[in-house]
Structure formats: C-alpha cells, structure tokens
Design a protein around this motif. Structure first.
Motif, PDB file in Angstrom:
ATOM      1  N   SER A 120      -2.606   0.093   0.541  1.00 21.95           N
ATOM      2  CA  SER A 120      -3.031   0.985  -0.646  1.00 21.95           C
ATOM      3  C   SER A 120      -3.824   0.563  -1.613  1.00 21.95           C
ATOM      4  O   SER A 120      -4.453   1.320  -2.461  1.00 21.95           O
ATOM      5  CB  SER A 120      -2.175   2.004  -0.926  1.00 21.95           C
ATOM      6  OG  SER A 120      -1.097   1.606  -1.472  1.00 21.95           O
ATOM      7  N   ASP A 121      -3.664  -0.969  -1.875  1.00 17.82           N
ATOM      8  CA  ASP A 121      -4.033  -1.410  -3.228  1.00 17.82           C
ATOM      9  C   ASP A 121      -4.878  -2.722  -3.076  1.00 17.82           C
ATOM     10  O   ASP A 121      -5.000  -3.304  -3.889  1.00 17.82           O
ATOM     11  CB  ASP A 121      -2.846  -1.895  -4.092  1.00 17.82           C
ATOM     12  CG  ASP A 121      -2.584  -1.370  -5.521  1.00 17.82           C
ATOM     13  OD1 ASP A 121      -3.625  -0.588  -6.003  1.00 17.82           O
ATOM     14  OD2 ASP A 121      -1.277  -1.051  -5.668  1.00 17.82           O
ATOM     15  N   ARG A 138      -3.773   7.282   0.134  1.00 16.35           N
ATOM     16  CA  ARG A 138      -3.138   6.183  -0.556  1.00 16.35           C
ATOM     17  C   ARG A 138      -1.654   6.452  -1.080  1.00 16.35           C
ATOM     18  O   ARG A 138      -1.744   7.394  -1.840  1.00 16.35           O
ATOM     19  CB  ARG A 138      -4.189   5.421  -1.547  1.00 16.35           C
ATOM     20  CG  ARG A 138      -5.410   4.964  -1.001  1.00 16.35           C
ATOM     21  CD  ARG A 138      -6.316   4.741  -1.940  1.00 16.35           C
ATOM     22  NE  ARG A 138      -5.847   3.683  -2.826  1.00 16.35           N
ATOM     23  CZ  ARG A 138      -6.414   3.079  -3.893  1.00 16.35           C
ATOM     24  NH1 ARG A 138      -7.295   4.154  -4.589  1.00 16.35           N
ATOM     25  NH2 ARG A 138      -5.795   2.163  -4.668  1.00 16.35           N
ATOM     26  N   PRO A 141      -0.663   3.638  -5.080  1.00 14.13           N
ATOM     27  CA  PRO A 141      -1.496   2.637  -5.566  1.00 14.13           C
ATOM     28  C   PRO A 141      -1.549   2.440  -7.144  1.00 14.13           C
ATOM     29  O   PRO A 141      -1.033   3.302  -7.768  1.00 14.13           O
ATOM     30  CB  PRO A 141      -2.936   3.134  -5.148  1.00 14.13           C
ATOM     31  CG  PRO A 141      -3.055   4.541  -5.307  1.00 14.13           C
ATOM     32  CD  PRO A 141      -1.491   4.927  -4.685  1.00 14.13           C
ATOM     33  N   ALA A 145      -7.404   4.665  -8.673  1.00 15.52           N
ATOM     34  CA  ALA A 145      -6.671   5.856  -8.103  1.00 15.52           C
ATOM     35  C   ALA A 145      -7.779   6.856  -8.081  1.00 15.52           C
ATOM     36  O   ALA A 145      -7.483   7.965  -7.454  1.00 15.52           O
ATOM     37  CB  ALA A 145      -5.615   6.423  -9.540  1.00 15.52           C
ATOM     38  N   CYS A 150      -5.070  10.130  -3.480  1.00 13.55           N
ATOM     39  CA  CYS A 150      -4.029   9.510  -3.997  1.00 13.55           C
ATOM     40  C   CYS A 150      -2.763  10.029  -4.418  1.00 13.55           C
ATOM     41  O   CYS A 150      -2.589  10.787  -5.157  1.00 13.55           O
ATOM     42  CB  CYS A 150      -4.513   8.418  -5.068  1.00 13.55           C
ATOM     43  SG  CYS A 150      -5.559   7.264  -4.792  1.00 13.55           S
ATOM     44  N   SER A 151      -1.511   9.286  -4.080  1.00 16.31           N
ATOM     45  CA  SER A 151      -0.100   9.968  -4.433  1.00 16.31           C
ATOM     46  C   SER A 151       0.225   8.924  -5.055  1.00 16.31           C
ATOM     47  O   SER A 151       0.281   7.750  -4.926  1.00 16.31           O
ATOM     48  CB  SER A 151       0.713  10.286  -3.372  1.00 16.31           C
ATOM     49  OG  SER A 151       0.401  11.565  -2.922  1.00 16.31           O
ATOM     50  N   LEU A 152       0.646   9.124  -6.619  1.00 11.83           N
ATOM     51  CA  LEU A 152       0.880   7.958  -7.541  1.00 11.83           C
ATOM     52  C   LEU A 152       2.471   8.052  -8.115  1.00 11.83           C
ATOM     53  O   LEU A 152       2.980   9.176  -8.004  1.00 11.83           O
ATOM     54  CB  LEU A 152       0.134   8.231  -8.858  1.00 11.83           C
ATOM     55  CG  LEU A 152      -1.570   8.285  -8.513  1.00 11.83           C
ATOM     56  CD1 LEU A 152      -2.108   8.395  -9.828  1.00 11.83           C
ATOM     57  CD2 LEU A 152      -1.642   7.086  -7.911  1.00 11.83           C
ATOM     58  N   ALA A 295      -0.570  12.843  -0.068  1.00  9.07           N
ATOM     59  CA  ALA A 295      -1.740  12.121   0.318  1.00  9.07           C
ATOM     60  C   ALA A 295      -2.173  12.251   1.712  1.00  9.07           C
ATOM     61  O   ALA A 295      -3.586  12.470   1.816  1.00  9.07           O
ATOM     62  CB  ALA A 295      -1.283  10.486   0.695  1.00  9.07           C
ATOM     63  N   THR A 308     -13.511  14.279  -3.261  1.00  8.54           N
ATOM     64  CA  THR A 308     -12.068  13.686  -3.313  1.00  8.54           C
ATOM     65  C   THR A 308     -11.237  14.263  -4.223  1.00  8.54           C
ATOM     66  O   THR A 308     -11.619  14.566  -5.406  1.00  8.54           O
ATOM     67  CB  THR A 308     -12.576  12.200  -3.912  1.00  8.54           C
ATOM     68  OG1 THR A 308     -13.380  11.576  -2.748  1.00  8.54           O
ATOM     69  CG2 THR A 308     -11.152  11.507  -4.045  1.00  8.54           C
ATOM     70  N   PRO A 311      -6.115  12.481  -8.351  1.00  2.00           N
ATOM     71  CA  PRO A 311      -4.729  11.883  -7.803  1.00  2.00           C
ATOM     72  C   PRO A 311      -3.640  12.624  -8.243  1.00  2.00           C
ATOM     73  O   PRO A 311      -3.709  13.422  -9.398  1.00  2.00           O
ATOM     74  CB  PRO A 311      -4.891  10.571  -8.873  1.00  2.00           C
ATOM     75  CG  PRO A 311      -6.259  10.561  -9.072  1.00  2.00           C
ATOM     76  CD  PRO A 311      -7.056  11.738  -9.152  1.00  2.00           C
TER      77      PRO A 311
END
Length: 330
Positions: A120-121, A138, A141, A145, A150-152, A295, A308, A311
């Motif tokens: 993912s990174d 992802r 990551p 982002a 993305c899930s952070l 995600a 998109t 995040p």
C-alpha cells in the motif's frame, strides 16, 4: 424466474443488474421471486458480458495471523451484499519484486485490489496499477494518501502514546524491537518513540535498538541479542507489534526474568495473542477490521465510477494491561 414474476426476461436482467428506470413495484416483485427461488447469479457468465471478473483481491505480505484474519473479515463484511467476491493474494518481498507483484495482480484479472502494507506504500506499485486501470484501496499508507481509497492510522501518534506510558512509569533504560524495514509503519512508529523520548530528555542514542520483521521468531531473536549485550539491561521493551512482543516475553522468561516485575513489555496491534498471553500485553489497538471495511467501501465507489473518496483516519487506542509496571528501584 421471468414467468414467475410476470415480467419479461429483459426486466429481470435490469433488476438483477441494479439498472435504473425500473418501477419500484416491479423491482420488488422480481427480487422477491429471486429470493423465493434462491437465485444465485453466475458471476463468470456475467463477467463475460460486462468484461468484469467481479473479483477483488486482498494482498498482504508476512503479517501476523490475527492481522490477516481481521483484514479478511473486514473485506468480506463490506462485500456481503455485493456481487463482488474476494480472492486472497499473499505475496512476499513486494518492495524488491514490484514488477513481479504487479504482473501477479494483472494475471488474476481483478477488477480491483485492497493493498495491505507494504504494498500500500509502494509508489511503483501504484503507478503500475494506475497504468493498468486496476482500482485499489489502501490499508494504513504513510504516503500519498490522495491516491486510491485510503484507510489511515496515525502510527506516529500511537507509538508516541505507548512510549509515553513507559516513560510516565519511570522507565529510562529502554529497548526497541523494530518491525520489517520495508514497512513505512515501522519508520513512523520509531518517529513516535523518538518524540516521546525527546519530551522526557532521553535521546534515541541511549536506546538499545534491534531489528525484527514483525514475526514471533524475530522477536525472540531480537530479545536474545538484547540480553546478550554487556552493561545494564533495559527495564522496558517497545516492540513494534504484538507477535514480536510475545516473542520477547518468551525469551525473557527463559532467562529467569519476570514480566512486569523485572521487565515491562509493550506491543502494537491488539491482536488475539496480546489477550491470550499471561500477563496480558499492554498494546495499541489499531482497528484493522474497520480499516479493511473502509478501504473496500472506497474501492467499490471507485469501481462504480465515483470520484476518489477522501482518506479516512481511524482512531487508535492505548490498552494498558498487566505487562507494564514501574521499574524496580536500583
């Protein structure tokens, strides 16, 4: 089915494909008949018509078993009422074999993929997936982002908090067991430790650091090296995941040390093993299940042609259990 519902085959097709401009009454009638007949769509045949595989991949590299299970549960939870199916795609050494990794994903004819660290990174992975038209979600990551769904998690803040817990107890002789160097989360967690230490006037140069790779065995090996070093041993261990923390506890016990009386140990993840070991492990909970759901949800939006999604930052939680205590007086 069309005969049972009293509609044309075309109407049945439009309902089952969730197409617009079908009257609510007809849609409800067709779906009721489909349920009564226990209708299951033929995904393969459907894919031949729509040029979609209706498969979403989940790929990961050498994580803990508990982490994998939570990833799978999260993806499956979000796909429960969807026509898409999950396919598991473990792969080793993503960082060193980026081209082979992307070729592997292309060969599976996926519509999309959920990338767990370190894939993912990896910018090269994202670039090639973009070029191939493969959408992606992802997990956790540390960079870029804005790309994909993305899930952070704020690994820096989470690591800072767990290190602060040990420092607040009075520990100053600490050791760190690092995770896999190819995972950006390992670097982020080290930054969090360093911030907490600096706030207490403790330099990273005074901390014992040993390399691990997020596995139980690497935690054992790192702890053995820590105990073999000359001079005063550390009073606390910061392991960058639970598996390594439990490996460290195992070796410490074999050396005659008591946790937490002689040695405090913390982990990261809140995996099953952190709750099963005695004493129960002080750790940081990262909500892997929720992150996988988010995600996957974002990936489905991308596959539906939406923009998109922004995040989503998930909250961590410090869980103070029985593996930590104040150091014994010298």
């Amino acid at each position: 089915m069309a005969k049972s519902a009293g509609v044309s085959p075309k109407t049945v097709s439009r309902v089952l494909n969730d197409e617009p401009f079908v009257k609510d009454e007809l849609r409800a009638r067709v779906k009721a008949v489909a349920k009564e007949l226990n209708y299951q769509p033929n995904i393969t045949a459907k894919g031949l018509i729509t040029r979609r595989s209706y498969m979403i991949g989940l790929t990961y590299e050498r994580p803990s078993p508990s982490y994998v299970v939570e990833l799978q549960r999260g993806v499956l939870e979000r796909l429960a009422d969807e026509r898409f199916r999950m396919i598991i795609l473990p792969f080793s050494d993503v960082t060193a074999r980026t081209d082979a990794f992307v070729a592997f994903l292309k060969a599976t004819a996926l519509d999309g993929v959920v990338l767990a660290p370190p894939g993912s990174d990896q910018p090269a992975v994202l670039d090639q997936l973009d070029a191939a038209g493969i959408r992606y979600g992802r997990i956790a990551p540390q960079h870029d982002a804005a790309r994909g769904a993305c899930s952070l998690l704020d690994d820096v803040a989470a690591a800072r908090e767990v290190a602060e817990h040990l420092l607040a107890l009075g520990h100053r002789r600490l050791a760190v067991i690092l995770g896999d160097a190819t995972h950006a989360a390992s670097t982020a967690r080290s930054q969090g430790y360093a911030q907490a230490l600096a706030a207490h006037g403790v330099g990273m140069d005074s901390v014992t650091v040993e390399q691990g790779d997020f596995t139980f065995a690497s935690g054992e090996a790192a702890m053995a090296r820590i105990l073999a070093r000359p001079g005063p041993r550390p009073t606390a261990i910061l392991a960058q995941n639970d598996d390594m923390a439990v490996g460290a506890i195992t070796v410490a016990r074999e050396a005659g040390l008591s946790v937490p009386d002689d040695l405090s140990v913390v982990g990261f993840d809140d995996s099953d093993i952190s709750r099963l070991i005695m004493p129960k492990l002080t750790t940081v909970r990262q909500p892997v299940f929720d992150m996988a759901v988010t995600a996957t949800d974002g990936l489905l939006k991308l596959l539906a042609g939406e923009e998109t999604p922004a995040p989503v930052m998930h909250a961590h939680e410090l869980l103070i259990r029985q593996s930590t205590a104040a150091p014994r007086a010298s």
